[in-house]
Design a protein around this motif. Sequence first.
Motif, PDB file in Angstrom:
ATOM      1  N   THR A  66       8.736 -10.671  -4.249  1.00 39.81           N
ATOM      2  CA  THR A  66       9.049 -12.092  -4.149  1.00 39.81           C
ATOM      3  C   THR A  66       9.368 -12.453  -2.711  1.00 39.81           C
ATOM      4  N   ASP A  67       9.083 -13.690  -2.340  1.00 37.79           N
ATOM      5  CA  ASP A  67       9.413 -14.142  -0.991  1.00 37.79           C
ATOM      6  C   ASP A  67      10.820 -14.727  -0.917  1.00 37.79           C
ATOM      7  N   GLY A  68      11.593 -14.597  -1.995  1.00 37.58           N
ATOM      8  CA  GLY A  68      12.941 -15.132  -2.019  1.00 37.58           C
ATOM      9  C   GLY A  68      13.003 -16.562  -2.521  1.00 37.58           C
ATOM     10  N   SER A  69      11.827 -17.175  -2.707  1.00 34.96           N
ATOM     11  CA  SER A  69      11.760 -18.548  -3.227  1.00 34.96           C
ATOM     12  C   SER A  69      11.000 -18.609  -4.549  1.00 34.96           C
ATOM     13  N   GLY A  70      10.790 -17.451  -5.180  1.00 39.71           N
ATOM     14  CA  GLY A  70      10.135 -17.408  -6.477  1.00 39.71           C
ATOM     15  C   GLY A  70       8.639 -17.224  -6.448  1.00 39.71           C
ATOM     16  N   ASN A  71       8.047 -17.128  -5.246  1.00 39.61           N
ATOM     17  CA  ASN A  71       6.604 -16.917  -5.142  1.00 39.61           C
ATOM     18  C   ASN A  71       6.317 -15.422  -5.133  1.00 39.61           C
ATOM     19  N   LEU A  72       5.536 -14.954  -6.090  1.00 41.73           N
ATOM     20  CA  LEU A  72       5.249 -13.533  -6.237  1.00 41.73           C
ATOM     21  C   LEU A  72       3.916 -13.187  -5.582  1.00 41.73           C
ATOM     22  N   ASP A  73       3.837 -11.956  -5.045  1.00 43.48           N
ATOM     23  CA  ASP A  73       2.590 -11.496  -4.443  1.00 43.48           C
ATOM     24  C   ASP A  73       2.519  -9.984  -4.595  1.00 43.48           C
ATOM     25  N   TRP A  74       1.305  -9.443  -4.446  1.00 42.29           N
ATOM     26  CA  TRP A  74       1.092  -8.000  -4.554  1.00 42.29           C
ATOM     27  C   TRP A  74       1.233  -7.343  -3.186  1.00 42.29           C
ATOM     28  N   VAL A  75       1.952  -6.218  -3.133  1.00 42.00           N
ATOM     29  CA  VAL A  75       2.077  -5.442  -1.898  1.00 42.00           C
ATOM     30  C   VAL A  75       1.927  -3.973  -2.246  1.00 42.00           C
ATOM     31  N   ASP A  76       1.612  -3.155  -1.241  1.00 38.81           N
ATOM     32  CA  ASP A  76       1.535  -1.719  -1.456  1.00 38.81           C
ATOM     33  C   ASP A  76       2.911  -1.170  -1.796  1.00 38.81           C
ATOM     34  N   SER A  77       2.949  -0.202  -2.684  1.00 36.00           N
ATOM     35  CA  SER A  77       4.211   0.373  -3.116  1.00 36.00           C
ATOM     36  C   SER A  77       4.897   1.096  -1.972  1.00 36.00           C
ATOM     37  N   GLY A  78       6.232   0.980  -1.936  1.00 38.34           N
ATOM     38  CA  GLY A  78       7.013   1.679  -0.914  1.00 38.34           C
ATOM     39  C   GLY A  78       7.270   3.129  -1.241  1.00 38.34           C
ATOM     40  N   GLY A  79       6.794   3.614  -2.396  1.00 37.45           N
ATOM     41  CA  GLY A  79       6.935   5.027  -2.713  1.00 37.45           C
ATOM     42  C   GLY A  79       8.311   5.407  -3.219  1.00 37.45           C
ATOM     43  N   GLY A  80       9.219   4.447  -3.395  1.00 39.54           N
ATOM     44  CA  GLY A  80      10.518   4.730  -3.968  1.00 39.54           C
ATOM     45  C   GLY A  80      11.546   5.203  -2.971  1.00 39.54           C
ATOM     46  N   GLY A  81      11.132   5.650  -1.777  1.00 43.98           N
ATOM     47  CA  GLY A  81      12.093   6.180  -0.830  1.00 43.98           C
ATOM     48  C   GLY A  81      12.219   5.338   0.415  1.00 43.98           C
ATOM     49  N   GLY A  82      11.598   4.190   0.440  1.00 39.66           N
ATOM     50  CA  GLY A  82      11.650   3.340   1.621  1.00 39.66           C
ATOM     51  C   GLY A  82      10.463   3.610   2.524  1.00 39.66           C
ATOM     52  N   ASN A  85       5.642  -1.183   5.204  1.00 39.43           N
ATOM     53  CA  ASN A  85       4.389  -1.685   4.660  1.00 39.43           C
ATOM     54  C   ASN A  85       3.756  -2.680   5.624  1.00 39.43           C
ATOM     55  N   VAL A  86       2.441  -2.595   5.783  1.00 37.99           N
ATOM     56  CA  VAL A  86       1.731  -3.521   6.658  1.00 37.99           C
ATOM     57  C   VAL A  86       1.686  -4.903   6.015  1.00 37.99           C
ATOM     58  N   ILE A  87       2.179  -5.910   6.741  1.00 41.02           N
ATOM     59  CA  ILE A  87       2.130  -7.295   6.283  1.00 41.02           C
ATOM     60  C   ILE A  87       0.902  -7.998   6.850  1.00 41.02           C
ATOM     61  N   SER A  88       0.656  -7.814   8.149  1.00 40.42           N
ATOM     62  CA  SER A  88      -0.489  -8.472   8.778  1.00 40.42           C
ATOM     63  C   SER A  88      -0.878  -7.713  10.032  1.00 40.42           C
ATOM     64  N   SER A  89      -2.109  -7.945  10.487  1.00 37.16           N
ATOM     65  CA  SER A  89      -2.614  -7.340  11.715  1.00 37.16           C
ATOM     66  C   SER A  89      -3.420  -8.388  12.474  1.00 37.16           C
ATOM     67  N   THR A  90      -3.121  -8.544  13.767  1.00 39.51           N
ATOM     68  CA  THR A  90      -3.788  -9.550  14.590  1.00 39.51           C
ATOM     69  C   THR A  90      -4.360  -8.892  15.837  1.00 39.51           C
TER      70      THR A  90
END
Length: 255
Positions: A66-82, A85-90
């Motif tokens: 969640t973005d903290g405002s209720g909007n959900l999106d798919w992201v790569d799993s953090g693997g449970g241990g932290g 994760n890549v958000i963007s590349s420019t």
Amino acid sequence: DIELDPNGSGTVVFKGNATKGAGQLKLNCENNSHGITIKGPPHSAAASYTLTLPNTDGSADQVLKTDGSGNLDWVDSGGGGGAWNVISSTTVSSNVASVSLTLSGYANYAILFTGITSQAGSSYDFNKWEFSTDNGSNFLSSGIDQTETRKPSWTGGSPDTTGRSNVSYVEIGEVYASGDNTDGLIYLFNNVAGNTRKVGRYEGAKYSSSGVMSEHGAFMITTTPVITTIRYRSHGNNNLGINGGKFVLYGLATS
């Protein structure tokens, strides 16, 4: 099919009661002998919010965030241990005035910037990071404290430590000639609402025909709203922009 189509801005409400608790929706199996239930929070939580599903069904092994405002999106799993994760590349391949990066979904961020070349004129520019709390409409004009240590290799001098209080940007990497090359990593921690001391750190080096300038430092941003946009641009005597390099934005998954 049974269509539920409330009038105007109305909604379909699944009511709760003292016996079963919060409102709930049960989805049975094809034999109606098993089912799963989606249930709202209890009255004691005083919860009222909306969750909006993503536009797609995501990719294998991704998880919802969640973005903290209720909007959900798919992201790569953090693997449970932290994990970062890549958000963007420019990638910059032609001259631009600046590069802006949008922060969303995490409390901690890192930006890896490599091969950054700037347009420079007859006298020096420097590169700087700027911060916005309103999605880039405005950037902070004050409230940033910075300490930096750098080795000015072009003069052969000793490391120099300086500090800046209540400024509008974080400075990194002097540019003395067109084509000077800057690499580095910048962190922003504790970027959550209500935290008035968002702490950052950076490491960087500027490469040129005359040598290498190593630089590192720390900074603190005293603002209650979260930082939503970070912008990188040249500043100083020329302000001629950036003409090459790559920026990769990471978010830290802590669970």
